[in-house]
Design an enzyme around this catalytic site. Structure first.
Site, PDB file in Angstrom:
ATOM      1  CB  SER A 185      -0.903   0.019   1.240  1.00  0.00           C
ATOM      2  OG  SER A 185      -1.556   1.278   1.379  1.00  0.00           O
ATOM      3  CE1 TYR A 207      -4.113  -2.148   4.826  1.00  0.00           C
ATOM      4  CE2 TYR A 207      -3.329   0.047   4.238  1.00  0.00           C
ATOM      5  CZ  TYR A 207      -3.815  -1.192   3.861  1.00  0.00           C
ATOM      6  OH  TYR A 207      -3.993  -1.480   2.530  1.00  0.00           O
TER       7      TYR A 207
END
Length: 261
Positions: free
Chosen positions: A139, A152
């Site tokens: 990501s 995350y």
């Protein structure tokens, strides 16, 4: 393109039940690959490729599944790790929305430990066949800090480092390992995060495109949310012979949101 011909290639895709993983699996299937989808939930995927239940956060289940598939001569030429988990919350335990210990472990277990569990059982296979490609879906959040996304961001940053180390270990065997790092992408995960009380995510999408200065988050210069197929196309490129001299790299697919950070 001949370089995008995946006939006779065995491809494993984690997170294939929905979102980016599902799109990746479908694209490989369309281009002739023998796809095995792996997901924690087995659901209908239009019957185009087999989907096996696998919780990649469980090291014992991962080991058993890999051994079973290798015994069936279904070892991968290409491995795509697209399974992911997102949990939101502040690192401040006294905050109104704190990040729980369980949520912290969930992100780490799925986003990086699960990939490690697969790699530790498959590296010998890749070394023996002396070819192959591994693509891990990370990501752009690994490159820039985000409020309430510590677990995350940390997990995706760890995945990036794991990928680079794996690429270095496997390079002499002709096996490549790269990353694709999406930004905001139209998936069930993003829709769930940005939807209002009616389930409509359109306002959240527009705010994401325009930027959120109060959260120190820039907008998206290309003025759109990515589609899952745009991410899948980048995954397929890195897995293809067109990328035969590319390893240990990270392609960020976020419409310019990180401004080349």
């Amino acid at each position: 393109m001949m370089d995008w011909d995946f006939h006779e290639k065995a491809v494993w895709v984690t997170g294939a039940g929905s979102g980016i993983g599902c799109a990746v699996a479908h694209r490989f299937q369309q281009l002739g690959a023998r796809v095995i989808g792996l997901d924690v939930e087995v659901k209908n995927v239009d019957g185009e490729f087999p989907l096996r239940q696998l919780n990649i956060a469980d090291p014992y289940q991962v080991g058993a599944t890999v051994r079973e598939l290798l015994r069936e001569n279904l070892g991968p030429d290409i491995l795509v790790n697209a399974a992911g988990a997102l949990r939101l919350g502040s690192v401040d335990a006294s905050d109104f929305h704190p990040l729980s210990i369980d949520d912290w472990h969930k992100c780490l277990d799925v986003n990086v430990s699960g990939v490690f569990y697969l790699l530790r059982h498959l590296t010998a296979h890749f070394k023996q066949q002396r070819r192959g490609a591994i693509v891990n879906v990370a990501s752009n959040a690994a490159r820039v800090p985000r409020k309430n996304m510590a677990a995350y961001c940390a997990s995706k940053a760890a995945l990036q480092s794991l990928s680079h180390c794996t690429a270095l270990e496997l390079a002499e065997y002709g096996v490549r390992c790269n990353l694709v790092s999406p930004g905001s992408t139209d998936t069930p995960m993003l829709r769930g995060m940005l939807a209002d009380h009616t389930g409509d995510a359109s306002v959240g999408y527009q705010r994401t495109i325009e930027g959120l200065p109060g959260e120190y988050k820039l907008g998206i210069p290309l003025k759109k949310i990515a589609s899952v197929n745009e991410i899948a196309n980048t995954v397929l490129f890195l897995a293809s012979d067109a990328a035969s001299h590319i390893t240990m790299q990270n392609i960020v697919v976020d419409g310019g949101a990180t401004l080349a950070a």
